[in-house]
Scaffold this active site. Structure first.
Site, PDB file in Angstrom:
ATOM      1  N   VAL A  53       8.447   2.265  -2.222  1.00 35.69           N
ATOM      2  CA  VAL A  53       8.241   1.119  -1.325  1.00 35.69           C
ATOM      3  C   VAL A  53       8.680  -0.199  -1.938  1.00 35.69           C
ATOM      4  O   VAL A  53       8.793  -1.202  -1.231  1.00 35.69           O
ATOM      5  CB  VAL A  53       6.778   1.015  -0.856  1.00 35.69           C
ATOM      6  CG1 VAL A  53       6.403   2.180   0.046  1.00 35.69           C
ATOM      7  CG2 VAL A  53       5.824   0.903  -2.044  1.00 35.69           C
ATOM      8  N   ASN A  62       0.031   2.003   3.786  1.00 35.12           N
ATOM      9  CA  ASN A  62      -1.052   2.615   3.011  1.00 35.12           C
ATOM     10  C   ASN A  62      -0.754   2.674   1.519  1.00 35.12           C
ATOM     11  O   ASN A  62      -1.684   2.640   0.709  1.00 35.12           O
ATOM     12  CB  ASN A  62      -1.300   4.035   3.543  1.00 35.12           C
ATOM     13  CG  ASN A  62      -2.148   4.861   2.609  1.00 35.12           C
ATOM     14  OD1 ASN A  62      -3.353   4.672   2.502  1.00 35.12           O
ATOM     15  ND2 ASN A  62      -1.510   5.796   1.904  1.00 35.12           N
ATOM     16  N   SER A 106      -8.697  -3.505   1.059  1.00 36.15           N
ATOM     17  CA  SER A 106      -9.782  -2.929   0.266  1.00 36.15           C
ATOM     18  C   SER A 106     -10.960  -3.878   0.354  1.00 36.15           C
ATOM     19  O   SER A 106     -10.803  -5.059   0.684  1.00 36.15           O
ATOM     20  CB  SER A 106      -9.335  -2.784  -1.197  1.00 36.15           C
ATOM     21  OG  SER A 106     -10.431  -2.513  -2.052  1.00 36.15           O
ATOM     22  N   TYR A 123      -5.951  -6.691  -8.939  1.00 38.48           N
ATOM     23  CA  TYR A 123      -6.084  -5.857  -7.748  1.00 38.48           C
ATOM     24  C   TYR A 123      -6.707  -6.655  -6.608  1.00 38.48           C
ATOM     25  O   TYR A 123      -6.228  -6.597  -5.463  1.00 38.48           O
ATOM     26  CB  TYR A 123      -6.932  -4.634  -8.067  1.00 38.48           C
ATOM     27  CG  TYR A 123      -7.047  -3.638  -6.948  1.00 38.48           C
ATOM     28  CD1 TYR A 123      -5.956  -2.877  -6.564  1.00 38.48           C
ATOM     29  CD2 TYR A 123      -8.253  -3.449  -6.276  1.00 38.48           C
ATOM     30  CE1 TYR A 123      -6.049  -1.943  -5.537  1.00 38.48           C
ATOM     31  CE2 TYR A 123      -8.361  -2.519  -5.248  1.00 38.48           C
ATOM     32  CZ  TYR A 123      -7.259  -1.775  -4.887  1.00 38.48           C
ATOM     33  OH  TYR A 123      -7.364  -0.857  -3.866  1.00 38.48           O
ATOM     34  N   SER A 132      -4.152  -8.937  -5.135  1.00 44.02           N
ATOM     35  CA  SER A 132      -3.174  -8.270  -4.271  1.00 44.02           C
ATOM     36  C   SER A 132      -3.779  -7.909  -2.919  1.00 44.02           C
ATOM     37  O   SER A 132      -3.144  -8.103  -1.870  1.00 44.02           O
ATOM     38  CB  SER A 132      -2.621  -7.024  -4.966  1.00 44.02           C
ATOM     39  OG  SER A 132      -3.578  -5.983  -5.056  1.00 44.02           O
TER      40      SER A 132
END
Length: 256
Positions: free
Chosen positions: A70, A95, A146, A159, A162
């Protein structure tokens, strides 16, 4: 309430060979959608029949696998071309993603760039590559963020950064394309039992499992099927007036 019907539609799912992505592919296919499985690997990480083969064997839907990194524009364009050959993308599920625990002061620029390339940049540019098809079909974009995109954690600064970016990208795209008939929403999973949290982190099976479990009011971790159910809802007409929303699937942990 009737079961969602995606017959005649085409759904693109990145990271569709394993875990949450695999279950999303199977759920959308069961509802009648043809699937483009975009992933770096054909086989599931835990073994078994490749997702695209299982779909064609067990459902009436068509499925094609695209070998896709990706982070590579050529691969993203191949995904778009494949979807066009199948009739044009109606649904895009962004995803694919990676996770990295960290000590903030030790993160290198290369590590940060890799995380952002997979988790943010790929979402942006794959959506861009498919937006004309989605506009033609009155499409739906579903971005996997998330709970880390809702709440900051000192253990996962990169994380969280992002996934927070994915959340605001979702809201911005919903505002831009909602008037043209494209709905854009985000799913925010909590701890889901996949190889990521059993092998890569690990949370489940590790010393911290019980501590994490106590943060979940339902006292159980989620399953990939829980996220697939949420994706099917957002992909279907049952969510026809849902746009620019964050659907949190975490057993209640975010609000304790």
């Amino acid at each position: 309430m009737s079961q969602p019907d995606l017959s005649g539609e085409v759904a693109v799912v990145t990271g569709g060979s394993s875990g949450i992505g695999r279950e999303i592919c199977l759920s959308l296919a069961d509802a009648g959608a043809d699937i483009v499985v975009a992933d770096l690997r054909t086989e599931p990480r835990t073994g078994g029949t490749p997702t695209h083969e299982r779909i064609t064997q067990e459902t009436d839907s068509d499925a094609r696998f695209v070998d896709c990194d990706v982070t590579e524009q050529d691969d993203r364009q191949t995904v778009a071309t494949t979807a066009a050959e199948m009739g044009g993308a109606d649904v895009l599920v962004n995803n694919a993603g990676i996770f990295r625990g960290e000590e903030f002061s030790e993160v290198t620029e290369e590590e940060f760039d890799q995380l952002m390339a997979v988790n943010v940049k790929a979402v942006y540019f794959l959506t861009q590559a498919l937006i004309d098809q989605l506009l033609d079909e009155g499409g739906r974009v579903i971005n996997l963020s998330s709970v880390a995109g809702l709440e900051g954690s000192g253990d996962f600064v990169s994380y969280c950064t992002s996934k927070g970016a994915v959340r605001l990208m979702t809201y911005s795209l919903a505002d831009k394309y909602g008037p043209e008939g494209v709905r854009v929403n985000a799913i925010h999973p909590g701890i889901i039992e996949t190889s990521m949290v059993t092998e890569d982190v690990p949370i489940i099976g590790g010393e911290s499992e019980e501590a994490f479990l106590q943060t979940v009011p339902m006292r159980e971790f989620g399953q990939p099927e829980d996220i697939a159910d949420a994706a099917l809802y957002l992909a279907s007409d049952q969510s026809g007036y849902v746009n620019g929303e964050s659907l949190v699937v975490d057993g209640g942990s975010t609000h304790t």
